[in-house]
Structures are given as C-alpha cells and as structure tokens.
Design a protein around this motif. Sequence first.
Motif, PDB file in Angstrom:
ATOM      1  N   ASN A   1       0.726  -1.282   0.000  1.00  0.00           N
ATOM      2  CA  ASN A   1       0.114   0.001   0.025  1.00  0.00           C
ATOM      3  C   ASN A   1       0.972   1.053  -0.111  1.00  0.00           C
ATOM      4  O   ASN A   1       0.957   2.085   1.189  1.00  0.00           O
ATOM      5  N   PRO A   2       1.668   1.544  -1.104  1.00  0.00           N
ATOM      6  CA  PRO A   2       2.628   2.503  -1.337  1.00  0.00           C
ATOM      7  C   PRO A   2       1.959   3.961  -1.104  1.00  0.00           C
ATOM      8  O   PRO A   2       2.841   4.895  -1.174  1.00  0.00           O
ATOM      9  N   PHE A   3       0.661   4.077  -1.172  1.00  0.00           N
ATOM     10  CA  PHE A   3       0.183   5.430  -1.260  1.00  0.00           C
ATOM     11  C   PHE A   3      -0.104   6.076  -0.083  1.00  0.00           C
ATOM     12  O   PHE A   3      -1.019   6.440   0.393  1.00  0.00           O
ATOM     13  N   GLN A   4       0.777   6.362   0.578  1.00  0.00           N
ATOM     14  CA  GLN A   4       0.964   6.847   2.199  1.00  0.00           C
ATOM     15  C   GLN A   4       1.788   8.077   2.366  1.00  0.00           C
ATOM     16  O   GLN A   4       2.885   8.202   1.727  1.00  0.00           O
ATOM     17  N   SER A   5       1.388   8.866   3.287  1.00  0.00           N
ATOM     18  CA  SER A   5       2.079  10.083   3.611  1.00  0.00           C
ATOM     19  C   SER A   5       3.709   9.947   4.104  1.00  0.00           C
ATOM     20  O   SER A   5       4.635  10.690   3.848  1.00  0.00           O
ATOM     21  N   ASP A   6       3.608   8.788   4.971  1.00  0.00           N
ATOM     22  CA  ASP A   6       4.691   8.344   5.702  1.00  0.00           C
ATOM     23  C   ASP A   6       5.673   7.837   4.905  1.00  0.00           C
ATOM     24  O   ASP A   6       5.525   6.580   4.556  1.00  0.00           O
ATOM     25  N   LEU A   7       6.946   8.012   4.103  1.00  0.00           N
ATOM     26  CA  LEU A   7       7.949   7.550   3.463  1.00  0.00           C
ATOM     27  C   LEU A   7       8.928   6.648   4.473  1.00  0.00           C
ATOM     28  O   LEU A   7       9.250   7.102   5.559  1.00  0.00           O
ATOM     29  N   HIS A   8       9.209   5.506   3.655  1.00  0.00           N
ATOM     30  CA  HIS A   8      10.260   4.855   4.395  1.00  0.00           C
ATOM     31  C   HIS A   8      11.572   5.708   4.538  1.00  0.00           C
ATOM     32  O   HIS A   8      11.927   6.467   3.724  1.00  0.00           O
ATOM     33  N   GLU A   9      12.292   5.373   5.715  1.00  0.00           N
ATOM     34  CA  GLU A   9      13.644   6.033   5.892  1.00  0.00           C
ATOM     35  C   GLU A   9      14.588   5.108   4.770  1.00  0.00           C
ATOM     36  O   GLU A   9      15.783   5.725   4.590  1.00  0.00           O
ATOM     37  N   TYR A  10      14.394   3.904   4.627  1.00  0.00           N
ATOM     38  CA  TYR A  10      15.220   2.938   4.040  1.00  0.00           C
ATOM     39  C   TYR A  10      15.149   3.375   2.673  1.00  0.00           C
ATOM     40  O   TYR A  10      13.993   3.323   1.744  1.00  0.00           O
ATOM     41  N   HIS A  11      16.297   3.577   1.859  1.00  0.00           N
ATOM     42  CA  HIS A  11      16.423   4.230   0.529  1.00  0.00           C
ATOM     43  C   HIS A  11      15.906   3.181  -0.414  1.00  0.00           C
ATOM     44  O   HIS A  11      15.091   3.555  -1.520  1.00  0.00           O
ATOM     45  N   ARG A  12      15.935   1.919  -0.287  1.00  0.00           N
ATOM     46  CA  ARG A  12      15.458   0.658  -1.116  1.00  0.00           C
ATOM     47  C   ARG A  12      14.075   0.719  -1.150  1.00  0.00           C
ATOM     48  O   ARG A  12      13.407   0.518  -2.155  1.00  0.00           O
ATOM     49  N   ALA A  13      13.432   1.068   0.119  1.00  0.00           N
ATOM     50  CA  ALA A  13      12.073   0.908   0.188  1.00  0.00           C
ATOM     51  C   ALA A  13      11.276   2.003  -0.367  1.00  0.00           C
ATOM     52  O   ALA A  13      10.227   2.063  -1.358  1.00  0.00           O
ATOM     53  N   ARG A  14      11.947   3.016  -0.340  1.00  0.00           N
ATOM     54  CA  ARG A  14      11.372   4.408  -0.993  1.00  0.00           C
ATOM     55  C   ARG A  14      11.342   4.139  -2.477  1.00  0.00           C
ATOM     56  O   ARG A  14      10.575   4.745  -3.186  1.00  0.00           O
ATOM     57  N   LEU A  15      12.483   3.590  -3.044  1.00  0.00           N
ATOM     58  CA  LEU A  15      12.489   3.325  -4.660  1.00  0.00           C
ATOM     59  C   LEU A  15      11.536   2.252  -5.007  1.00  0.00           C
ATOM     60  O   LEU A  15      10.645   2.744  -6.041  1.00  0.00           O
ATOM     61  N   LEU A  16      11.275   1.466  -4.283  1.00  0.00           N
ATOM     62  CA  LEU A  16       9.859   0.456  -4.394  1.00  0.00           C
ATOM     63  C   LEU A  16       8.932   1.178  -4.454  1.00  0.00           C
ATOM     64  O   LEU A  16       8.064   1.134  -5.467  1.00  0.00           O
ATOM     65  N   GLN A  17       8.729   2.160  -3.741  1.00  0.00           N
ATOM     66  CA  GLN A  17       7.311   2.729  -3.519  1.00  0.00           C
ATOM     67  C   GLN A  17       7.122   3.867  -4.563  1.00  0.00           C
ATOM     68  O   GLN A  17       5.968   3.821  -5.174  1.00  0.00           O
ATOM     69  N   HIS A  18       8.291   4.235  -5.029  1.00  0.00           N
ATOM     70  CA  HIS A  18       8.080   5.493  -6.035  1.00  0.00           C
ATOM     71  C   HIS A  18       7.810   4.678  -7.451  1.00  0.00           C
ATOM     72  O   HIS A  18       6.947   5.044  -7.981  1.00  0.00           O
ATOM     73  N   TYR A  19       8.475   3.485  -7.918  1.00  0.00           N
ATOM     74  CA  TYR A  19       8.254   2.773  -8.902  1.00  0.00           C
ATOM     75  C   TYR A  19       6.604   2.131  -8.898  1.00  0.00           C
ATOM     76  O   TYR A  19       5.789   2.075  -9.751  1.00  0.00           O
ATOM     77  N   ALA A  20       6.224   1.707  -7.739  1.00  0.00           N
ATOM     78  CA  ALA A  20       4.828   1.183  -7.713  1.00  0.00           C
ATOM     79  C   ALA A  20       3.784   2.224  -7.702  1.00  0.00           C
ATOM     80  O   ALA A  20       2.682   1.908  -8.298  1.00  0.00           O
ATOM     81  N   ARG A  21       3.985   3.558  -7.360  1.00  0.00           N
ATOM     82  CA  ARG A  21       2.948   4.723  -7.432  1.00  0.00           C
ATOM     83  C   ARG A  21       3.086   4.985  -8.489  1.00  0.00           C
ATOM     84  O   ARG A  21       2.046   5.829  -9.256  1.00  0.00           O
ATOM     85  N   ARG A  22       4.273   5.164  -9.634  1.00  0.00           N
ATOM     86  CA  ARG A  22       4.287   5.744 -10.700  1.00  0.00           C
ATOM     87  C   ARG A  22       3.270   5.427 -11.636  1.00  0.00           C
ATOM     88  O   ARG A  22       3.138   4.243 -12.201  1.00  0.00           O
TER      89      ARG A  22
END
Length: 398
Positions: free
Chosen positions: A208-229
């Motif tokens: 569920n990557p459409f959330q306001s609190d982003l991961h601190e872990y950079h690999r998680a943020r990248l996965l969220q970015h791709y999933a939302r794009r």
Amino acid sequence: MPKKKHALDASALTLVDTCCEASLALLESNLTPHGILAASRTPAAVARRYTRIFGRDAAICVMAMCGSGVPALEEGAVASLDALAAQQAPNGQIPKYVDPEGQDADFWYLGCIDATLWWLIAVDHVRRHGKVGPDRWADGVQRGLTWLLAQEHQHFRLLQQNEASDWADIMPRSGYVLYTNALWFDVKRRFALTHVQETHHHFNHLFNPFQSDLHEYHRARLLQHYARRGHSESNLYLSFVNLAVAGHEGDVFGNLLAIQCGLADEGMAHNIVNVISAAHVSDPYPLRVVLHPLSEEHDQWRLYMGRHRQNLMYQYHNGGVWPFVGGFWVMALAKLGQREKGWAELVKLAQANALDDWRFTEWFHGRTLEPNGMAGQSWNAATFLLARRALQGQWTAW
C-alpha cells in the motif's frame, strides 16, 4: 460458543443446510487412507493429477475437517498432514502435492512457496482444535520454518519468490507477493517468530505505497516510487511489488487474506470490502479473483498464460470465479461484523456449489459463467464450511 442468529428465509436456510451436508459428504467421499484429494476421482481428474493430496488444497480442507465432528474427517485431517510431512524435502519444503500412495512428490516448475505456509497454518489449527499433542509434527514444523526464513528479506522481513509459484501458478506475480506474505504474517504470529511487527509494517507500506509517511530505508522508497508511478490510490493492496514493476490488477484473494490474517486495519479492511463490492465481483456468485484481468497486450502478460488458452481474460486465475475464494469473502465479511451481508453471500456460494446437481465446480468464466475445471472440488466444500462457522461465531473457523 453459541451460534449467531441469521436473517435467512426458509428456502435460503434449507439451501445452506443442504450445502453443508453436501460439503461434508464430498469431503468424506474424497478421502483416502492417506488424506484428502483435491477433487473427486474422475477420468479428467486422474489425467490432470487432481487425485493427489495438494499442500495448499489439503491444508485448507484440514481446517474444515478438523472440528467437523465427523470421525472420518477428523482422522483424515491428521492423515493429510502426515502424508505431506512424509514427503517433506530435506531442506524443509512441503511439496506442491503428494501421491496418496506415497510414491510421488512434486515441487512445481519454479518452486511452490505456499504449500509450506498452508501446511504450517493447518498444523497449528489441528494442534489447537484437534486431538493431537502440541508437539505433533515438531520436526517438520521446524524444518518448514527454517526453509521459509531462508527466503525472507533481512530488512523488509517479507518472503521473496519467483513468478507463477503460488496458488495463482500461471500469473506473473513475483518479488514480494501479497497473497504469500499475508500467509507468512499469519504463520509468524501462530508460531511466535521474531520480527513480526517489521513484517506487518513493511507489508502495509510496500503493498500500500500511497501513504504520506515514506520509508527511511532508501530501497523501500525506490520500490514505493516505482509502484506509485502512473497510478492513483485504489484502496486495495497491490498484488505484488518487484523492482520497477508492481501488480495493479486487483488481487481479490490476496486482499481478503490481508483482512483474515489481521494485516489490514479496520479502515483498510472496510476499503477493501467496499472496492470489491463496488466491482460486483460476487454477482451472481462469489467470487471473481481479479478486478482487472490482464490482456495479451498488457506489459505483464506472459506467453505461458495463454497455454491451452487457459488464463485468458476472465478465465482461471486471470479473472475467473472461484467458489473456494468466495468462502474467504464471507469470512472477511464475518470478521468485519457484516453478518447480514455475509449470510446473503453464503447463500450465493451455496447456489454456485449446487449447480449441475452439486458439481462443486472448480471455477467459472468471469463473464459467461461457463463452468470449468474439475468437479467435486474439495476446497469448495471446505471453505463453505469455514465460512458458515465464521458467521456462526465458531472458534474453529480459523
């Protein structure tokens, strides 16, 4: 625990009671001395190896047989788990299926990750509700957990897998898969494994990557970015998340398991039910398993999906109607307190199982409702019984 009241009229109540009797009878007729077969013994079922004890199918059936009060089914639940444990691989993996005579064990093309998960869930269920000791299958449990832990990402605490290696075995879901990790969280809670909260946290942020609190872990943020794009929030969990690709087709079963296994909070659980209801995937029968089937032009289409023209749009795992998943739909409604709707959906599930003189059809075309697959499908009967128990408030439902 006392049974909960329902608001069914006399004809609907009769249908539900008849389906309950037919479900118990089907399970008993599909029993062998070594456990429960996936489907009734017909020439077609023999040719397609449905007359085997499947890890996932049998485990779900075990949960319904245990607590049934039918001696043959209670014994068959234990025998099914024994048969799978007897063919467990040295590394701990439970087979996709075993031959009831103990002569054959199959582990699928790219591996079968969920058979081990379901076996462990069923073991815990029988330990709690059956007549076995708390240490029954102890060695197999430990080896199964060790095999799964070897596939857990050491930061996300989620299982990683190949595509086409779970129940939807001709769908291109890979990496972190919703359905598999819902079961993994349930296994971790049942067996008191470590890092369960990390599994819960990352499940709810990757799928569920459409959330306001982003991961601190950079690999998680990248996965969220791709999933939302290129996508907007759908109020469903994604079917899978992999590097630069994610599943937005709407995996109904995976989302229902997220509710059943306690991963979705109340708001998310109601969102899921509302989206599924709005898509009318339980009309006329519960339940179509994909909201937006993949076409042959879709980027995620695979050539193997068209083999035998089986997994085209609105067919099989790609949008077919699977009554056994309909049982999980009813259980989710019961879990959320929507019992009136749950009873109505249970009646529709009974109607689906009753078609063609109680054929217990494996799956139907998602648009035409043409019956497909094997007759006498054991897990149709099992999840109907589990769904009825859930609506009645019986503690043996899960």
